[in-house]
Scaffold this motif. Sequence first.
Motif, PDB file in Angstrom:
ATOM      1  N   ILE A  35       0.828  -1.216   0.000  1.00  0.00           N
ATOM      2  CA  ILE A  35       0.000   0.000   0.000  1.00  0.00           C
ATOM      3  C   ILE A  35       0.859   1.261   0.000  1.00  0.00           C
ATOM      4  CG2 ILE A  35      -1.849   1.242   1.206  1.00  0.00           C
ATOM      5  CD1 ILE A  35      -2.833  -1.404   2.292  1.00  0.00           C
ATOM      6  N   ASP A  36       1.408   1.638   1.149  1.00  0.00           N
ATOM      7  CA  ASP A  36       2.187   2.871   1.221  1.00  0.00           C
ATOM      8  C   ASP A  36       3.157   2.774   2.383  1.00  0.00           C
ATOM      9  OD1 ASP A  36       0.780   3.441   3.589  1.00  0.00           O
ATOM     10  OD2 ASP A  36      -0.773   4.519   2.510  1.00  0.00           O
ATOM     11  N   ASN A  37       3.891   3.859   2.601  1.00  0.00           N
ATOM     12  CA  ASN A  37       4.917   3.875   3.651  1.00  0.00           C
ATOM     13  C   ASN A  37       4.513   4.679   4.870  1.00  0.00           C
ATOM     14  OD1 ASN A  37       5.003   6.408   2.470  1.00  0.00           O
ATOM     15  ND2 ASN A  37       7.206   6.640   2.776  1.00  0.00           N
ATOM     16  N   VAL A  38       3.218   4.899   5.056  1.00  0.00           N
ATOM     17  CA  VAL A  38       2.758   5.709   6.189  1.00  0.00           C
ATOM     18  C   VAL A  38       3.201   5.146   7.530  1.00  0.00           C
ATOM     19  CG1 VAL A  38       0.708   6.560   7.392  1.00  0.00           C
ATOM     20  CG2 VAL A  38       0.865   6.748   4.921  1.00  0.00           C
ATOM     21  N   PRO A  39       3.246   3.819   7.739  1.00  0.00           N
ATOM     22  CA  PRO A  39       3.734   3.331   9.043  1.00  0.00           C
ATOM     23  C   PRO A  39       5.136   3.799   9.397  1.00  0.00           C
ATOM     24  CG  PRO A  39       2.593   1.575   7.889  1.00  0.00           C
ATOM     25  CD  PRO A  39       2.680   2.728   6.930  1.00  0.00           C
ATOM     26  N   LEU A  40       5.907   4.218   8.402  1.00  0.00           N
ATOM     27  CA  LEU A  40       7.249   4.733   8.691  1.00  0.00           C
ATOM     28  C   LEU A  40       7.234   6.229   8.969  1.00  0.00           C
ATOM     29  CD1 LEU A  40       9.231   2.874   5.888  1.00  0.00           C
ATOM     30  CD2 LEU A  40       8.949   2.187   8.264  1.00  0.00           C
ATOM     31  N   LEU A  41       6.065   6.856   8.807  1.00  0.00           N
ATOM     32  CA  LEU A  41       5.985   8.308   8.938  1.00  0.00           C
ATOM     33  C   LEU A  41       5.243   8.758  10.186  1.00  0.00           C
ATOM     34  CD1 LEU A  41       5.057   9.207   5.231  1.00  0.00           C
ATOM     35  CD2 LEU A  41       7.318   8.984   6.244  1.00  0.00           C
ATOM     36  N   VAL A  42       4.634   7.833  10.913  1.00  0.00           N
ATOM     37  CA  VAL A  42       3.857   8.221  12.091  1.00  0.00           C
ATOM     38  C   VAL A  42       4.785   8.441  13.281  1.00  0.00           C
ATOM     39  CG1 VAL A  42       1.818   6.978  11.287  1.00  0.00           C
ATOM     40  CG2 VAL A  42       3.451   5.833  12.776  1.00  0.00           C
ATOM     41  N   ASN A  43       4.288   9.227  14.224  1.00  0.00           N
ATOM     42  CA  ASN A  43       5.065   9.550  15.421  1.00  0.00           C
ATOM     43  C   ASN A  43       4.692   8.712  16.633  1.00  0.00           C
ATOM     44  OD1 ASN A  43       4.623  12.612  14.037  1.00  0.00           O
ATOM     45  ND2 ASN A  43       6.696  12.030  14.591  1.00  0.00           N
ATOM     46  N   LEU A  44       3.645   7.915  16.513  1.00  0.00           N
ATOM     47  CA  LEU A  44       3.135   7.244  17.711  1.00  0.00           C
ATOM     48  C   LEU A  44       2.725   5.819  17.388  1.00  0.00           C
ATOM     49  CD1 LEU A  44       2.139   7.315  20.667  1.00  0.00           C
ATOM     50  CD2 LEU A  44      -0.038   8.214  19.804  1.00  0.00           C
ATOM     51  N   PHE A  45       3.263   4.893  18.169  1.00  0.00           N
ATOM     52  CA  PHE A  45       2.815   3.504  18.161  1.00  0.00           C
ATOM     53  C   PHE A  45       2.281   3.192  19.558  1.00  0.00           C
ATOM     54  CE2 PHE A  45       5.945   3.647  14.783  1.00  0.00           C
ATOM     55  CZ  PHE A  45       5.312   2.947  13.758  1.00  0.00           C
ATOM     56  N   THR A  46       1.104   2.606  19.606  1.00  0.00           N
ATOM     57  CA  THR A  46       0.458   2.361  20.894  1.00  0.00           C
ATOM     58  C   THR A  46       0.351   0.860  21.158  1.00  0.00           C
ATOM     59  OG1 THR A  46      -1.770   2.330  19.925  1.00  0.00           O
ATOM     60  CG2 THR A  46      -0.882   4.469  20.590  1.00  0.00           C
ATOM     61  N   ASP A  47      -0.038   0.532  22.385  1.00  0.00           N
ATOM     62  CA  ASP A  47      -0.219  -0.863  22.810  1.00  0.00           C
ATOM     63  C   ASP A  47       1.046  -1.675  22.558  1.00  0.00           C
ATOM     64  OD1 ASP A  47      -3.094  -0.542  23.418  1.00  0.00           O
ATOM     65  OD2 ASP A  47      -3.268  -0.263  21.263  1.00  0.00           O
ATOM     66  N   CYS A  48       2.179  -1.092  22.905  1.00  0.00           N
ATOM     67  CA  CYS A  48       3.462  -1.719  22.588  1.00  0.00           C
ATOM     68  C   CYS A  48       3.906  -2.633  23.722  1.00  0.00           C
ATOM     69  CB  CYS A  48       4.537  -0.659  22.347  1.00  0.00           C
ATOM     70  SG  CYS A  48       4.184   0.429  20.961  1.00  0.00           S
ATOM     71  N   THR A  49       4.531  -3.714  23.347  1.00  0.00           N
ATOM     72  CA  THR A  49       5.262  -4.560  24.278  1.00  0.00           C
ATOM     73  C   THR A  49       6.724  -4.572  23.844  1.00  0.00           C
ATOM     74  OG1 THR A  49       4.896  -6.560  22.972  1.00  0.00           O
ATOM     75  CG2 THR A  49       3.233  -6.010  24.635  1.00  0.00           C
ATOM     76  N   VAL A  50       7.570  -5.207  24.636  1.00  0.00           N
ATOM     77  CA  VAL A  50       8.981  -5.275  24.268  1.00  0.00           C
ATOM     78  C   VAL A  50       9.143  -6.008  22.941  1.00  0.00           C
ATOM     79  CG1 VAL A  50      11.229  -6.193  24.930  1.00  0.00           C
ATOM     80  CG2 VAL A  50       9.766  -5.144  26.660  1.00  0.00           C
ATOM     81  N   GLU A  51       8.387  -7.074  22.758  1.00  0.00           N
ATOM     82  CA  GLU A  51       8.519  -7.872  21.538  1.00  0.00           C
ATOM     83  C   GLU A  51       8.046  -7.099  20.308  1.00  0.00           C
ATOM     84  OE1 GLU A  51       7.046  -8.878  24.317  1.00  0.00           O
ATOM     85  OE2 GLU A  51       8.614 -10.247  25.055  1.00  0.00           O
ATOM     86  N   THR A  52       6.878  -6.462  20.412  1.00  0.00           N
ATOM     87  CA  THR A  52       6.366  -5.729  19.252  1.00  0.00           C
ATOM     88  C   THR A  52       7.211  -4.494  18.960  1.00  0.00           C
ATOM     89  OG1 THR A  52       4.805  -4.545  20.694  1.00  0.00           O
ATOM     90  CG2 THR A  52       4.021  -6.542  19.611  1.00  0.00           C
ATOM     91  N   THR A  53       7.714  -3.859  19.997  1.00  0.00           N
ATOM     92  CA  THR A  53       8.587  -2.702  19.773  1.00  0.00           C
ATOM     93  C   THR A  53       9.862  -3.124  19.064  1.00  0.00           C
ATOM     94  OG1 THR A  53       7.722  -1.600  21.753  1.00  0.00           O
ATOM     95  CG2 THR A  53       9.817  -0.817  20.884  1.00  0.00           C
ATOM     96  N   LYS A  54      10.449  -4.209  19.505  1.00  0.00           N
ATOM     97  CA  LYS A  54      11.667  -4.699  18.853  1.00  0.00           C
ATOM     98  C   LYS A  54      11.405  -5.051  17.398  1.00  0.00           C
ATOM     99  CE  LYS A  54      15.097  -8.403  19.108  1.00  0.00           C
ATOM    100  NZ  LYS A  54      15.548  -9.617  19.836  1.00  0.00           N
ATOM    101  N   GLU A  55      10.282  -5.690  17.131  1.00  0.00           N
ATOM    102  CA  GLU A  55       9.964  -6.066  15.749  1.00  0.00           C
ATOM    103  C   GLU A  55       9.719  -4.835  14.888  1.00  0.00           C
ATOM    104  OE1 GLU A  55       9.574  -8.779  12.683  1.00  0.00           O
ATOM    105  OE2 GLU A  55      10.292  -9.044  14.750  1.00  0.00           O
ATOM    106  N   MET A  56       9.073  -3.815  15.451  1.00  0.00           N
ATOM    107  CA  MET A  56       8.827  -2.599  14.683  1.00  0.00           C
ATOM    108  C   MET A  56      10.131  -1.869  14.396  1.00  0.00           C
ATOM    109  SD  MET A  56       6.461  -0.974  13.173  1.00  0.00           S
ATOM    110  CE  MET A  56       7.041   0.216  11.974  1.00  0.00           C
ATOM    111  N   VAL A  57      11.039  -1.854  15.350  1.00  0.00           N
ATOM    112  CA  VAL A  57      12.356  -1.253  15.109  1.00  0.00           C
ATOM    113  C   VAL A  57      13.066  -1.995  13.985  1.00  0.00           C
ATOM    114  CG1 VAL A  57      14.641  -0.886  16.102  1.00  0.00           C
ATOM    115  CG2 VAL A  57      12.609  -0.310  17.419  1.00  0.00           C
TER     116      VAL A  57
END
Length: 1370
Positions: free
Chosen positions: A986-1008
Motif C-alpha cells: 500500500i504505502d509507507n505511512v507506518p514509517l511516517l507516524v510519530n506514535l505507536f500504541t499498545d506496545c510490548t517489548v517484543e512488538t517494539t523490537k519487531e517494529m524497530v
Amino acid sequence: MEKIENGEPAQKMDGYTTKEALSTLYQELQAEVTLHQKLESRNKLKYLSGLDHRNVTSTYNWTSLLAISISICLLGIAYAYDNDSSSLLDVNWWLVEAVVLFLSVVVNIMFIISDNNKNRFEYIRLHQLALDRIKEYVDQHHWHNSSYPNLHSPISPCISLQWTLRDGQIVNLPSVLLVKGDIILMRCGQNSPGKCKQIDPTVDGEDIVLYGGDVYNPLDSDIPEYVTSPIGRHPVETTKFIMLDTPYIENLRLTLEDKSKHPDSMIENERHLISSIWLQRIIIPITMVVMLICNILRWQFLGVHMGHWSETVLVLLVHACLPLLPVVFPVMWCLLNAYGQARIHGAFQVAKNIKQKLSDSFDSTSTISIEEARVDLPWADVFSWFLSIIFNKAPVVTSKTNILFTLGSVTSFCCVDKKGILSWPSPSPEKVFFLAPNPTVKEETKVSAYNDSVFEDIPEDEEVAVKKISDQKPAITGNVMPSHIEVLGISQDPKNVCVLHFDDPNWKTHVNSLKPLGLNILLNLCNVNTVDWYAKFSGHVACSALKKKETVAVINRRCLCYLAREIGFTSNVVDGFIHDKVLGMYRQVPAEETAKEKQHRAASHIQHQIPMPHLVSVVVKDKISGLSQLMTQGTADILLDCCTEYWNGRDLCPVTENDRKKILDFYHRNTQGAYCTAFAYRPISQKIACHLEEVYVELPETSMKTSTSLKFRSTGISDGDSGTETDCVFSGNRSFSVDSLMESESIISVNTATDCYDTQQNQIFIGMITLQYQARQDFVQLIDKLESACIRFVHFSKENELRSRVFSEKMGLEAGWNCHISLLSNSSEKLDSNTSGSDYHTDTPQKPSRRTSQHSVDGCHTRTSDTKSPNAQDLNLFPNARSYSAPSLINIDSSQVKFLDQPSDIVSRSPSGTIASDSHENDVLLCDPDGWQSSDEDEGNEYQSDSRYTSSYVTENTEDSLTGALDNRAKLPRGIENIRPHLKNIDNVPLLVNLFTDCTVETTKEMVKIMQENGEIVLCVGSALNMHNTPLFLQADCCLAVEPLHPTSCTQQPIPCDLWSDDEPTPTQIACALITIPCPLAFKSNDNFSLIHLIAEARHHIFGMRNCFYLMLCYHLSLTLCQVVASIFLLPPLLSARHLMWLLLIVTPLLGFTMMGNPVDPRIMNLATRKNINHINLNMVLQFLLQFTLRFVPSMIISLFCFTMILNSYSENILDMSFNVYNFKSFPSNHTIKTWYDKYSGGLVLAQNIMFFLQVLYFACISMSFVHWTDHLWKKPPFTNKLWLVITPSLLLLQVIVCCVDVLIHNRNVKHPLPLSDVHPVVWVVGFIWVFVIITINELVKRREIKLAVRHQKRARLDFDTKLGMNSPF
C-alpha cells in the motif's frame, strides 16, 4: 504460575547480607562472562573474519591484501631483473616502494585484527569492568536504608524494583541486583522479577513457583465469585519467595550473544560499496587490462625507447593501480572514526552540565543557534578519549555500536519509556471540578454531554433568579437550589515543576469551594500516616482486579499538596488534627459493565480496562473541638453512591439526579484522557472499632443503597418531598452540628463491615480533580529541533491509543487521523501483563488548548459566576501541585455506572439497587442526542434513565461509545503482523507516524527491525533502570540510556534515594551500570539531555569524513587516469616511484584531512539525512562522473600538456632535434638508445618534477572549493578553516623544496640537464594561469551541486512532512 512439589535452594530466612549478595552476584556473572570468553576464543577462524570481503564494517579484506601482495611481488621481480646502473636510483626506489607497501599490509592487518577482536570481545570486556567494580565494592560498601529507593515510592514501569530482605531489613532493591537465593517479598498483583518459589508451602503442601513476568495473585481460590452484602476482607500480606535464579543472567546472555544484529551504518555501506565493489571489482581490473595491453604493445614495438621490460610491463602497471588500493585509507579511517567518537564523548561530558534555557511557555522555536550546535571541547579530554578508544580501554561501547555513525545519520529518534523521561514521574492537576449555585441567565443553553464549553450569560438579581427557577418545572421534586458546574484550569510553571497556578485570574472568588478540597488533600492524600496502610490496600485491590481481565486497579499514590498550598494552606494546618483511622472500600465492576466493555472493545479496536471502584476514608479529630471528620477520596462512581449532599461554596445542597449526571459525565469524559479522583467528607460521631482499619470492605457489584443506609439529613430526592430554599440551607447547617448528627444517627460503636459501610454514607461531595502526565519541556523543545533536522520522533507507548494520543499532543506531536498505529493484533484479547500494575487506561482527547479556563455548565442554564458565602472552616491559601496526583487515579476505559434504558416512564429499582425511591416522570433526566436535558423540555421522550446507572461513555448520544468515536479510523494497519504487508502493498505511512500504541517489548523490537529494513537509522532512548529494555538497546542502531526521575508519594518526603557518588556507588548506580552496558551514552536524571550538541557534532564530523575521503578518492582516480592516458599516448612515465609514494602517503591524506578542520555549522542541523538503503544508485554514479570530469579531468589534461611541452623543450633546446617524443624509424641493430632513461634523463626528471608540483598545486586549488561545500568562496573563504590554512601553504612550500632537491640530486649524473630557462614559456603561462581557471570551474560546478542539493533537500523535507499515505501528493 506453576506448582511443584519440591524446590531448591538452601534458604536463609533473614535473607542475604549486602556483602553476601554482591559476592554471589559477582561470582555468577563472572562465571557466565568467563564461559562466553572461552567459547569466543575457541573459534580461531573468527580472528580473521575482518578480512572477509563480505564484511561491511571491515576496511581491509583479503582481495585488498591479495592485490597489494601481488604489487609487492611485481616490484620485487622488477628490482631483481633490472640491474642497469644507469637507472639504479629509480630501481632502488622500487625496492623502497615494496617495503613501504609491505609495512602498510602489516599495519593494516594489525588494525583490522585488533578492531575485529575489539568488536568480538567488547561486551565481555565491559562486563568485566563492571564486575571488577562490584568486586572492589564487596568489602567497602556502606549501604543503608537511604541508599535504596523508598519502599512506598509509586510503582513506575520505567524502574525495575523489588522488595527484598537484605541485612535483615526490607529494602526496595533494583531487580538487576537480585541473586539466586535472595528472599523477596511479593505483593499482590505484582509481576515476578524472575523464577522464584514460595517459601511457605500452600495448604495442600505444594510449592508455588513463579516465572519472570507472572503475576502473583493469592486470591484466586480464596474469594467467592459473588458478594451480596458488605464483607470485610483481611489484607493479603506480602509473601516471601526465594529466587531460583539471578534475573540479570538472562540480560547478560542476551548481550553477550548479541543475536539482534542491527544493520551496518550508512557511511560504512557507502565505503564498502565504493572501495570493495566499485574499485576492487570493476575499476582496478579495467585499469590492469588497459595498462597491460598498452605497455606490452609499447614494449614490443618501441622497446628501444622504453627502457627495461620490467619497468614497462610491471612497474607501470603497479603504479597505475596503486592509487586505487587501500594503502593509507584503512588506518586513516580507523583514526578518524576514533577521533570522531572521542569528540562525541568529550562533547557529552561538557554538554550534559550545560543548563538548558527554558522558555516561559511550552512554545519553543525550532531554530538551532550556534551556541546549541557548538561546544568548546577541552583537547586534553578529547585526546584522552581518543587514546582509550584506539587502545580498547574505553569504559563504554565503541565498536559494537558506533555512536558517531548513528548520530551523524539518524533518521528516527525512538523513545520506549515515558514516565520520568518524556514526562514528569507523576501526573499534575489540570482541572478542578466542583458544583456552584446556579446563576440566573436570560437564555437557555443546551450543554453537550461531550464538550466542556464556556457559555455567555447575563447576570440578574438573585431574587429574580430564584423566582424564575421556582416558576419553572424543577428537574427534581421540591424547591432545591439548582447547581451548575465550575471547572478551573490549572497550569504548571515550565521553569519550576513545583509551581502551579490557576488559569483564571479570578479563581479566588471560588476559594470557599476550594478550601474543603485542599484540607481533604492534606489529611488524606498527603498524610504520611496512611502510606503503609495504602500500600497494603492498593495491593489488595490490585489482586481483586485480576479476577476480571477487563478491570484494572491503579495502585500508585499521588501527591497534591502543591495544589493545597496554591489554594492557601500552610504546612502546619495538619498539626491541628489527630490522625485516627483509615477505612477502605471497593467493589467489582458489574458483569453488565464488563459485557458492554467487551462490545465497545470489539467495535473500537481499542483495548480498555475498567478501573476498580474504590475509596479511601481517613478519620481525623480536631484537636480544638474534639469533633471527628471523615475525609474521603476515591473513584467518583463509588464515592458518589455515598454522597447525599454537596458543598457549593455557600451551603449544603442535596445531590439531585441532575447533579449526579453532571458529575458522572465529567468524570467519565475526563478519565478517558486523564486521571480523575473525587473528594467528599462528613462529620462523624461514631466510634469505629480498631480492627476495621485492618480489613477492607468489599461491596456487591451493584450499588448498595438500601433503606438502612439511605439516611438523608432533612431533605432528599424521594418522591413527595416538598421543601423550600430554607430547608436546603438548614440541612447544610445541620451537617456541621453534633446535635443534628445525634438526631439522624445514634452514637454507637461501628464494629462490622456493614456498620463501616453505613458510617461512610451520607457524605458531602466536595469536588473532583483531573490530573495528567505533563511533558517535560526540555523534551518538547528537543522534539521541535529534531523535526527541523528531519529526524522523526517516534514514541512507542505501552498505553492504548486514546491515552497515548493525549500525551503525544502535549509533546507537540500530531496524534489525530492517520498519525498513530496500534501494534496490538486485532485477534489478541489478552492485554499486556505489564499494564495490570501501571496507570494504564484510555484517553479522550481534550480541547486543543492544554490550558483549561474556568467553565460554568448546568443542565439548562450556564453562566460564569462568582460565589461568596460563609466558609465551612477558616483556611489559608497555598501554591502548587506538581506532577503528583490523587491516589485512586482511575484507568477508566468504560463506564463504572450501569446504563439502564427501559421503555417505561418511570425507572424503578429493586430493593437491592442503589436507591429505593420512586421518582416522578419529571424527576428523571433524559438522554438527548444534543446533550443532557431536564425532563420538563422532553416530557414525552420514551427513554428515561437514572444517572447512577448511566455513563456518558455508553449513552445513546452517539452511534458508538466515546472511545469508539475517537478511534483512529484511518486505513492504517493494526497489529505488528500487518505492518510489513502494508508497507509492501500500500504505502509507507507506518514509517511516517510519530506514535505507536499498545506496545510490548517484543512488538517494539519487531517494529524497530521493520524500520531498519526500510532504511531508517534508529536511535533508541530508554530507561537506564528498566531491565526489560536490553533487547531494544541491542536491536537499535544506537541506544541512549536515561536515568528516569523517581516518583514520590508526596513531595514533602525526602528524595527517594541517595544521590550518585563515584566514590561510593549506590545500588541504583550499580544497576544503571549493568543495564546500560550496550549504551554508548548514559544520562543521569539531573543531566542536561543535550542531544542537539551531539547530533550537530556527529553530523559535522561525518560530513567532514565524507568530504575528506571523497576528495582523496578523486585525487587517486585522477592519478590513475593520468598514468593510463600517458601510456595510451606513449608518453614516458609521468611519476616515478618516489613521487607516487609522496603523493599517496603525504599529499592526498593531508589535503583530505584539512576537510576536518571546519567549525561546526548550525545549518547542518537543517539538512535531511538519507536512509540506509539504495546507498549508491545509477543517478549518483552519473552525477559523480560528471563532477569528476569537470573538476579534475581538465587539470589532468593541462598537466599532461605541460609534461609533453617540457619534453619538447628538451628535444629542441638541448638535443637540437625536431619535436619527436618517439622515433618510429628503424634503427640499426647495434644502435641502442636508452633515450629518456639514459642520455635524455635530464629532461625527464625535470618534466616529472614540474608535473609533480603542478599536480599538488592543482589539488590544493581544487580543495578550496571542498572546504565549504555549501558556500561559494566569496561568501565563505577557505581561510576560516584553520587546518586548511596551515597545512595547504606548508604543503606547497614543502613540495617546492622536495622538487628542487630531487632535480639537484638527479642532475649530478646527467650530461645534458635542462635548465628552467629553457622550458617553453607556454608551460609557465598555461600551468599557472590554469590555477584561476580551475578555481572558476570548480565554483561553477559547486553552484550546480548546491542547486541539486537544495532540490534534494526540498524533496526530502516534503517526504519527511508527508503523512497522507495513499492520498499523498508526493
